[in-house]
Design a protein around this motif. Structure first.
Motif, short mmCIF file in Angstrom:
data_model
loop_
_atom_site.label_atom_id
_atom_site.label_comp_id
_atom_site.label_asym_id
_atom_site.label_seq_id
_atom_site.Cartn_x
_atom_site.Cartn_y
_atom_site.Cartn_z
N CYS A 42 -1.57 9.21 -1.82
CA CYS A 42 -2.36 8.95 -3.02
C CYS A 42 -1.52 9.21 -4.27
N ARG B 64 -6.98 2.66 6.41
CA ARG B 64 -7.31 2.31 5.02
C ARG B 64 -6.23 1.41 4.43
N HIS C 106 -12.92 7.74 -9.09
CA HIS C 106 -12.55 6.66 -10.01
C HIS C 106 -13.69 5.65 -10.15
N ASP C 107 -14.31 5.28 -9.03
CA ASP C 107 -15.43 4.33 -9.06
C ASP C 107 -16.63 4.91 -9.80
N CYS D 229 -10.26 10.28 -4.22
CA CYS D 229 -9.88 9.90 -5.59
C CYS D 229 -10.48 8.54 -5.97
N GLN D 230 -10.55 7.62 -5.00
CA GLN D 230 -11.15 6.32 -5.28
C GLN D 230 -12.62 6.47 -5.60
N SER D 231 -13.33 7.35 -4.87
CA SER D 231 -14.75 7.59 -5.14
C SER D 231 -14.95 8.13 -6.55
N VAL E 88 -3.54 -0.61 -1.54
CA VAL E 88 -4.31 0.59 -1.88
C VAL E 88 -3.38 1.66 -2.45
N ARG E 89 -3.86 2.36 -3.50
CA ARG E 89 -3.05 3.36 -4.17
C ARG E 89 -3.69 4.74 -4.21
N LEU E 90 -4.98 4.80 -3.87
CA LEU E 90 -5.71 6.06 -3.94
C LEU E 90 -6.34 6.41 -2.59
N CYS E 91 -6.48 7.71 -2.32
CA CYS E 91 -7.20 8.15 -1.13
C CYS E 91 -8.69 7.92 -1.35
N SER F 295 0.84 -1.20 0.00
CA SER F 295 0.00 0.00 0.00
C SER F 295 0.88 1.25 0.00
#
Length: 88
Positions: free
Chosen positions: A39, A50, A67-68, A63-65, A57-60, A35
């Protein structure tokens, strides 16, 4: 009950196959490895909780939200579930 020239259970086999393919696709997208502490997109620190909960994990969270949300907008799957939408 199958129709036409298919055997009984063919419909369920097709459903199972579709689910297995979807799961394999999702598993391929899971993060792997160590991990990151920050980010890779915005540089914000990723909380320790997290990093422990999601290995690789690579994103905060922010940013993950994003991206999703982008991925869901371009999903190849029919989420409406009506036969009419499948025929278009």
């Amino acid at each position: 009950m199958a129709n036409g020239w298919t055997h009984d259970g063919a419909v369920q086999e097709q459903i199972d196959s579709t689910v297995e393919d979807a799961l394999a696709h999702i598993r391929e997208q899971l993060p792997r490895g160590e991990s990151l502490q920050h980010c890779e997109e915005c540089g914000e620190a990723i909380p320790q909780a997290r990093r422990e909960a999601i290995k690789g994990v690579r994103l905060c969270v922010g940013c993950q939200s994003e991206h999703d949300g982008e991925r869901a907008a371009h999903s190849p799957y029919n989420r409406r579930g009506s036969k009419d939408s499948q025929l278009r």
